[in-house]
Design a protein around this motif. Structure first.
Motif: not given
Lengths: 274, 254, 266
Positions: A7, A118-119, A122, A124, B190, B194, B240, B243-244, B247
């Motif tokens: 990140e 993954p959660y 996201s 974040y 990414r 969001s 979400f 973003s996924i 990612w």
């Protein structure tokens, strides 16, 4: 695969490269920042004086400063500040503690870490604030709904950074620990956490910033006390000057927090050595 | 993804090694918890009920209009924020002096709760412009910071190579810098997606005529919790999923 | 007679990989006499580090067993010291605290830790650097810290896994001589893994040549050179003869390993 995301957006300051500024550069930056702020203020002042926008909408910086000075003498301001500070402090403590535990857990149990990754990655970017209306319906409009969500917001960067840091420990440290017969507790406290230290610190810093952002944003959307609430309230009652005094107060507060966090991080990461 | 050792762990354990399966399991746990909560209190609609409401909403012309208003603002905010962030980041990454001068201020700006600036943006940009501007403010920083760090940390040999083949600035940007920073850039994008959603919707909570943020707050005020939860879930789900996807793409990049 | 030294019997290690099983070590049965200095050489990718890991107790053999002083190795033990190839100094501890780390884990008393740490630091030639942090030291000095940490525990057996691989040539030769000098003083049993044949011959009493997968000990060559060795010995006739003899075996093995790796990549 282990957790290995970077990140970068939020972890810049932990790079030793950017931290290892010698005094000359640090001083330059400090002076530059001060000059920039003053210049921006003057430009704003000039624009106000020229009447580019109405004084009622956006007051001149001088007015805002004067108002900020006046606010510092009112009990209401300190009451709002106290409320926000309490919420932020509680969320930092809860969020970062939980985040640290979660990070260690995800490191120890890679399967769990992988499922959560993954959660965490996201959330974040915090669409969490959007949960706030749901939260107040559940818990009611009070400090605890703010604290709960702000804690979660603080927890996520802390957990992620801790996990990334722990997964990034040079394998030889763990080999060493095993070969000298270190127990699990010693491995955690003498090897793993110090080795992941810079990441944990960065997580802590981001946790603090996030809980401030989260708490104020939630107060702002719907709450009945705190700095964020006051700004919204003053906006709705068209008390522009006072509102800008509060906005300025929030800016000063977050600026102080950011700077002191950087200071603390610098001391912790270099002061101990050398 | 890695291929696993043939004889390690039983079937369920091996399945959980797969991130998709693990994530799905977690998702199911969350849904079950949601179901449980909804049976405890009337204010939370059950998952199925939420989906029904969501479906009904999505066939409602007025709701679709709100959705489109929000989507448009988010898209504009994302686009402007990314471009602006990319350009500033490039400048900071390329010039040491620019970095010395502007970085501390940008770090401080990044740390402030940007939502409190909304009352400043409102008179400056107008009702529609202000929420886009807020989205831009939210989306700007991750791109900016990632591009700046990415450029700064590019291996020096790339610069030498670029000079050796006498690439012009444009070629340097297209063939060297952009490919070299593709990972941090994508990570920044990414986060920007969001965050532009958050920025726009938060602004809509505050003062706007149309948009999903307003729908959330209005249904909250009317006590119409199913609509509120359904809208929040929709927003979060969209942010979400995008973003996924980004990612996964980012992880697959070499 | 009491069994002594390191006794390896039918030690095999197999790893499961996506491309099938890899026989890193295959039925190795050898003996390292007490107090001797043995080097293991072999092409890169052969199981020499794995073999060392088995002796140290860090890696469980798929079959077979290792005994040290008659006691079967079941896991890491204070009587076995390991020096790793990678830099294993902990950057947040001073040199002295790094050296004390292994003793802390083994419950050595505080006062004793201090005196033994000082002694070990002195032995590896780092006196005066007790309070320095590893980040301020060169790679060679950091490996000395790691060596001091291992020696301070006073193990019976010292295992060194390519400890100088990441260092430049001069530092290597110099540190090699130091290791030899320390060994002459302490009389510990040393197993030294390296891919540098000259280093192996220069330091040890015995050189084991290991094959590329499956990793077997192809040859055990006694180094019949005078105990007092200075680096000038590399130009002697005896040294060259030994070098050539081992190299002919090693070269063929390296070639085979190289070809297999290329084939696996293709």
């Amino acid at each position: 695969m282990t957790l290995r995301l970077t990140e970068r957006a939020e972890t810049v300051a932990r790079q030793p490269v950017s931290r290892r500024r010698w005094l000359g550069k640090g001083a330059t930056s400090a002076v530059a920042t001060a000059v920039l702020i003053v210049v921006l203020g003057l430009i704003f002042q000039a624009c106000s004086a020229l009447g580019l926008w109405s004084e009622a909408d956006v007051p001149a910086p001088s007015t805002v400063l004067a108002e900020f000075g006046r606010l510092l003498g009112t009990g209401e301001f300190w009451g709002d500040l106290g409320r926000t500070a309490l919420e932020v402090l509680l969320s930092i403590v809860f969020g970062c503690t939980l985040g640290l535990f979660a990070g260690v857990l995800f490191w120890k149990l890679p399967r769990v870490g992988r499922a959560f990754e993954p959660y965490l990655v996201s959330f974040y970017a915090v669409p969490l604030v959007l949960f706030y209306p749901v939260m107040i319906v559940l818990v009611g409009i009070n400090a605890s709904s703010v604290v709960i969500l702000a804690s979660v917001m603080a927890m996520i960067p802390m957990a992620l950074n801790t996990t990334v840091g722990l997964n990034g420990i040079p394998p030889v440290y763990l080999k060493l620990a095993r070969s000298v017969g270190a127990g699990p507790r010693r491995i955690l406290f003498s090897i793993a956490l110090p080795a992941a230290g810079p990441f944990v610190l960065a997580g802590l810093r981001m946790g603090v910033v996030y809980s401030l952002i989260g708490a104020i944003a939630m107060e702002f959307t719907t709450a009945q006390a705190g700095l964020g609430y006051r700004i919204r309230y003053l906006y709705e009652t068209f008390e522009s000057e006072q509102m800008f005094g509060y906005i300025f107060a929030v800016l000063v507060l977050s600026c102080v927090i950011t700077l002191s966090l950087q200071g603390v991080e610098r001391v912790l990461s270099t002061g101990g050595r050398r | 993804m890695t291929v696993h050792a043939p004889n390690r762990g039983g079937m369920p354990k091996r399945l959980l090694d797969n991130q998709f399966v693990g994530g799905l399991a977690l998702f199911i746990v969350v849904i079950l918890a949601w179901q449980l909560c909804s049976s405890l209190t009337f204010v939370i609609p059950a998952p199925v009920r939420t989906l029904e409401v969501l479906g009904a909403n999505l066939t409602d012309a007025s709701y679709i209009f709100d959705l489109r208003v929000t989507a448009q603002s988010v898209f504009q905010a994302f686009l402007i924020g990314t471009l602006l962030g990319g350009l500033i980041g490039l400048g900071l990454g390329l010039s040491e002096r620019a970095r010395l001068w502007f970085e501390p201020l940008l770090v401080i700006l990044n740390g402030i709760p940007k939502i409190v600036l909304y009352p400043v943006l409102l008179p400056l940009f107008g009702l529609i412009g202000a929420k886009v501007a807020m989205g831009v403010l939210f989306a700007l920083f991750p791109v900016l910071i990632n591009v700046a760090t990415g450029v700064r940390e590019m291996p020096r040999v790339y610069w030498k190579l670029a000079s050796a083949v006498q690439a012009n600035p444009w070629q340097k940007l297209i063939y060297v810098i952009l490919p070299a920073i593709r990972r941090p850039l994508l990570a920044g994008l990414r986060l920007a997606v969001s965050l532009s959603v958050v920025g726009v919707v938060l602004s809509e909570f505050f003062a706007t005529r149309r948009g999903l943020g307003r729908v959330v707050l209005q249904s909250y005020n009317h006590g119409d919790y199913p609509v509120m939860v359904a809208t929040v879930v929709l927003l979060i789900a969209v942010a979400f999923v995008i973003s996924i996807l980004l990612w996964r793409w980012e992880k697959r990049l070499r | 007679m009491k069994p002594s030294g390191i006794e390896m019997s039918e030690v095999s290690v197999r790893f499961d990989t996506p491309d099938g099983a890899v026989h890193a070590v295959e039925s190795v049965t050898e003996h390292v006499p007490d107090g001797s200095f043995v080097s293991v050489v072999g092409p890169s990718g052969c199981g020499k580090s794995t073999l060392l890991a088995v002796i140290s107790g860090l890696q469980r053999p798929s079959s077979g067993a290792v005994a040290i002083g008659g006691k079967t190795v079941t896991g890491p033990d204070p009587s076995i010291g390991v020096v790793f190839q990678e830099d294993s100094t902990l950057p947040w501890r001073t040199v002295e605290d790094n050296v004390r780390f292994a003793m802390q884990c083994n419950g050595v008393g505080k006062g004793e830790q201090r005196s033994r740490a000082r002694e070990a630091i002195e032995l590896v030639g780092l006196a005066g650097f007790e309070n320095a942090y590893p980040t301020t030291l060169s790679g060679g000095m950091r490996q000395r810290v790691a060596l001091a940490r291992t020696l301070a525990v006073e193990p019976e057996v010292v295992l060194m896994d390519e400890p100088f691989a990441a260092l430049d040539q001069q530092t290597r030769i110099f540190l090699g001589a130091e290791v030899r000098r320390i060994w002459e003083r302490t009389g510990q049993t040393v197993v030294f893994v390296t891919h540098d044949l000259s280093e192996a011959i220069l330091l040890s009493q015995q050189v084991w040549v290991m094959s590329y997968r499956p990793g077997r000990i192809l040859e055990v060559v006694g180094v019949d050179l005078p105990a007092q060795r200075d680096p000038a010995i590399v130009s002697s006739h005896e040294f060259n003869e030994l070098h050539n003899r081992i190299w002919s075996v090693l070269q063929a093995e390296s070639m085979r390993g190289f070809q297999q790796q290329e084939a696996a990549r293709a």
